[in-house]
Design a protein around this motif. Structure first.
Motif, PDB file in Angstrom:
ATOM      1  N   LEU A  11       6.922  -6.645   8.745  1.00  0.00           N
ATOM      2  CA  LEU A  11       5.703  -7.189   8.172  1.00  0.00           C
ATOM      3  C   LEU A  11       5.355  -6.444   6.891  1.00  0.00           C
ATOM      4  N   ALA A  12       4.787  -7.180   5.965  1.00  0.00           N
ATOM      5  CA  ALA A  12       4.432  -6.593   4.679  1.00  0.00           C
ATOM      6  C   ALA A  12       3.331  -5.568   4.868  1.00  0.00           C
ATOM      7  N   ASP A  14       1.764  -4.374   1.937  1.00  0.00           N
ATOM      8  CA  ASP A  14       0.931  -4.552   0.741  1.00  0.00           C
ATOM      9  C   ASP A  14       0.027  -5.766   0.944  1.00  0.00           C
ATOM     10  N   ILE A  15      -1.268  -5.510   1.061  1.00  0.00           N
ATOM     11  CA  ILE A  15      -2.226  -6.566   1.346  1.00  0.00           C
ATOM     12  C   ILE A  15      -2.626  -7.327   0.082  1.00  0.00           C
ATOM     13  N   LEU A  18      -1.738 -11.202  -0.588  1.00  0.00           N
ATOM     14  CA  LEU A  18      -2.507 -12.093   0.288  1.00  0.00           C
ATOM     15  C   LEU A  18      -3.958 -12.137  -0.164  1.00  0.00           C
ATOM     16  N   GLN A  53      -6.640  -3.717   7.152  1.00  0.00           N
ATOM     17  CA  GLN A  53      -6.500  -3.608   5.696  1.00  0.00           C
ATOM     18  C   GLN A  53      -7.407  -4.613   4.994  1.00  0.00           C
ATOM     19  N   ALA A  71      -1.396 -16.122   5.296  1.00  0.00           N
ATOM     20  CA  ALA A  71      -0.882 -14.895   5.937  1.00  0.00           C
ATOM     21  C   ALA A  71       0.561 -15.104   6.387  1.00  0.00           C
ATOM     22  N   HIS A  74       2.788 -14.719   3.462  1.00  0.00           N
ATOM     23  CA  HIS A  74       2.914 -13.319   3.031  1.00  0.00           C
ATOM     24  C   HIS A  74       3.338 -12.393   4.174  1.00  0.00           C
ATOM     25  N   ARG A  75       3.546 -12.967   5.344  1.00  0.00           N
ATOM     26  CA  ARG A  75       3.987 -12.193   6.522  1.00  0.00           C
ATOM     27  C   ARG A  75       3.068 -11.005   6.815  1.00  0.00           C
ATOM     28  N   ILE A  76       1.787 -11.298   6.851  1.00  0.00           N
ATOM     29  CA  ILE A  76       0.793 -10.262   7.144  1.00  0.00           C
ATOM     30  C   ILE A  76       0.248 -10.499   8.556  1.00  0.00           C
ATOM     31  N   GLY A  97      -3.079  -5.019   8.541  1.00  0.00           N
ATOM     32  CA  GLY A  97      -3.196  -6.429   8.188  1.00  0.00           C
ATOM     33  C   GLY A  97      -4.626  -6.907   8.295  1.00  0.00           C
ATOM     34  N   ILE A 471       3.300 -13.154  13.304  1.00  0.00           N
ATOM     35  CA  ILE A 471       2.131 -12.527  12.661  1.00  0.00           C
ATOM     36  C   ILE A 471       0.912 -12.473  13.584  1.00  0.00           C
TER      37      ILE A 471
END
Lengths: 483, 483
Positions: A11-12, A14-15, A18, A53, A71, A74-76, A97, A471
């Motif tokens: 999972l990413a 960096d927020i 998104l 986040q 999401a 962005h894979r959050i 996330g 996610i």
């Protein structure tokens, strides 16, 4: 733990991308990256904590759909949250996330007493629903102890039910349909506005109890029940839990089903004697080692007949050594409220008397409660820890509270061992590890003991259908799939 | 139709390799390829027919698991079957292959009155379960009209419930857990032996109502309810269905919930006047255009109070033009049995008076029954066909019977048009196309009208997880996925 790390890598972290995408589609007041806010929404009643986040406060279904769609791109990870009353860590964003706070989605969309239904947004508080439908002569049977605060969405997520399930069923028996956003971003319209329906698969019950791991429930159509005319509360003290448990089996094996059968064991009674001002309401006899609180409701005309049957079942053979020490029936609203208040004060009281409590909500078939209680007593004695039991005896749903001092490493280890023994006993008795608190994060490691691998594989298959990127509330409910 | 052809191409037509494999693992008496047997097990109460290529009579769970595993290897379709009482074609092997007859798996595995549960094999007859648990003072609330013949497995497959669901819920509210063989060949152990439980996803409710398309249910743990002390049956005649429907709304908007609210419309009353010997039991006034049969059950002490409330709701404003024509209460067992018998004779009577009937079981919210009945009357008049309505009014579950002569092609087309109009109205009223008969083969083409494409895609995703080869009851329940 390795699973969590793998997931973090997937999972990413960096927020910002998104956040930019969401800012373009949602009003600014829906989003917060304030550290204080992200911190505050990182906890629930499990006392686990991990800061979010980004906190999102959607105002309507479409905004939830937008959030999940973006999401996913962005894979959050997304962790949905009602009011954080859960004790299993289900709303703690273990992987950071987004935390989705459903508070603003608290509207009544439709109330039709003539169809015995109310359609609400998921963020509405349980007690608020009760107040609204109560004015028209109805109630919604699920009412967990936290009902002044917990949301309908949370009730559905955990299939939480509270004391009245013995007569009226759990959440899954009291929901007609729901709307959700799956982890795919798709809007799911599940169920019907009717009490019968068999078109398509039952996605309603699939979402109920899924703890936010398949998607976010945004609306629910609740099945309402007419309020009883009248309520009585019988208080029956026994010498010990074995005598009380035998009475519970007798109560369930006769036609007048109580609307609640709550029990409180000897350790809990001792705490109430010591710490609770409300002890006076209960008037605990010195020789009492267990208490059953038996609620009876229905048409006014039926109460005497019900009480007669229930009293006979509670008393059993009056000459027997396991017969009750005392039995009394509260009839006024004030008296009944005082007794329930004493019962509800138990859980907070436990927080006072021990630095830490491990609070489980195992379930066994009603007739096997005595065997479980005996096994719990033995584990407590063997490991030198105090265990306090109370709960919803009519469903076999026992709240097992291990009182420990986490500063004492020996005691923590002993508690873990005792817990393992208790869980083994519960499963050997054909029970289940959680009745309504949910698995969340804290019971996840125990799920494999209850659910066979092939069934877990099918559940992971369902999870992938609804949440292909993984996610939705990662690290909760299901143990990680086998590699 | 193109879908069916594609599917046939996918699935093997040569049964011999599977037969050889099965013969090596199952006793010979479990298998039949006799043409007469294959023919006989090719039909159900839908009057659709397609012969099986192989009929299997498993004796226990492991044999079902063996069958599914081998059928999957050989890509042969499997159609599970109880007693063939279904009206939607769910147990007709549209693509040939194997019909699995569950008759021999009719054992009681465990009966524990003290835990209010019985665990049975899926082939046991509903009435047999009622007899066994009745001796201990319990009943299992689902009791479809066919309960003398239909199996528990079939009840679960269709979520069939019958008249008492208004008070006691449908099958899904009365099952604790089940064992099944998924289309993967895996054994699924779903649910618990307890009334609460939230570990894992709810596979129990996913199988209930899935009509054999995910796997074969082999065992069920049924939640039992104490038998009521006493039963009364109120018979209320109205001038027309509008007056009767208004009374149903009043009945549902007060605290004494009847254990059944059955209704019979004017056309059905006319048939009973003409054809039924049991008319005498009903004693139909000449001016009556609708009948409500209202069952009241409970503790003996409660009945007078309940009847008082229910009578008041049924009567409404006595001076009103919609007030009942007559109201009476049957109190003896014989009188009550005669009335139920008259109600149950309706469906067979319809078979006598028309060469063909199209029998639907739509559901709408209770308050919308009058709107639906009005729309049905208009469709019947517009298309010149007779439509007879009766059913479970307390759930809004209306059995709509179109009486037609299939030799008359104009009438068949008119019936299809009328049906389309009725379905459109049902969905516009937030209803559903089937309450308990199931989708089977006959309603499959209408499912898209009720379930949005994204939700169908999720259901197909679930189907692929449980049945990757598509062997389980092909051509049923879900419309074919989009190409």
């Amino acid at each position: 733990m390795s699973t969590e790390k793998n997931l973090d890598a997937l999972l990413a972290v960096d927020i910002q991308p998104l956040l930019r995408a969401l800012s373009a589609e949602l009003p600014a007041d829906r989003l917060s990256i304030e550290p204080a806010t992200c911190w505050a929404y990182g906890m629930d009643n499990s006392r686990l904590h991990h800061a979010a986040q980004l906190v999102v406060f959607p105002d309507r279904h479409d905004e939830v759909a937008t959030l999940v769609r973006l999401a996913r791109q962005h894979r959050i990870p997304i962790t949905p949250r009602g009011r954080g009353t859960g004790t299993a860590g289900g709303s703690v964003p273990l992987h950071g996330g987004v935390v989705v706070v459903m508070d603003r989605m608290n509207r009544v969309l439709e109330f039709r007493p003539e169809d015995r239904l109310i359609r609400v947004e998921a963020g509405i508080i349980n007690a608020e629903v009760q107040r609204i439908v109560g004015e028209a002569g109805f109630f919604w049977p699920p009412d967990p102890t936290s009902n002044a605060l917990c949301t309908i969405g949370g009730n559905l997520g955990c299939n939480a039910a509270g004391p009245h399930a013995v007569k009226y069923g759990t959440t899954r028996e009291n929901v007609l349909g729901l709307t959700a956003v799956a982890g795919t971003g798709d809007t799911v319209k599940a169920g019907t506005q009717t009490t019968k329906g068999v078109v398509g698969y039952d996605l309603t019950r699939l979402f109920i109890g899924s703890e936010g791991t398949l998607g976010i429930i945004t609306e629910a159509t609740l099945k309402l029940t007419p309020l009883p005319d009248a309520i009585r509360l019988m208080r029956v003290f026994f010498r010990d839990m074995h005598a009380a448990s035998a009475a519970v089996s007798r109560l369930m094996n006769q036609p007048a089903t109580p609307s609640a059968i709550e029990f409180i064991d000897g350790n809990a009674l001792n705490l109430m004697r010591q710490f609770s001002d409300r002890n006076s309401a209960l008037d605990i006899p010195p020789e009492a080692g267990a208490l059953l609180m038996i609620e009876i409701d229905g048409l006014a005309e039926s109460l005497d007949g019900q009480i007669q049957k229930i009293r006979a079942a509670a008393e059993g053979d009056p000459g027997h050594v396991m017969a009750p020490i005392s039995l009394s029936v509260a009839t006024t609203k004030a008296e009944i409220a005082a007794l329930w208040s004493a019962r509800k004060a138990l859980s907070p009281t436990l927080r006072h008397v021990a630095p830490k409590k491990i609070n489980e909500d195992v379930v066994v078939p009603v007739s096997r409660i005595p065997t479980l209680i005996q096994a719990i007593d033995q584990s407590a004695a063997r490991h030198g820890i105090t265990i306090v039991n109370f709960g919803h005896a009519g469903n076999g749903n026992i709240h097992v509270n291990l009182l420990i001092d986490p500063e004492n490493p020996g005691q923590m280890a002993a508690a873990e061992e005792a817990l393992g023994e208790i869980f083994t006993t519960v499963l050997a008795l054909d029970g289940t590890l959680s009745g309504e608190h949910g698995v969340g994060a804290v019971k996840r490691d125990y799920v494999r003991a209850e659910i066979p691998p092939v069934n877990l594989a099918l559940m992971h298959g369902i999870k992938r259908v609804f949440d292909p990127e993984g996610i939705m509330n990662p690290g909760k409910k299901l143990p990680a799939p086998n590699p």
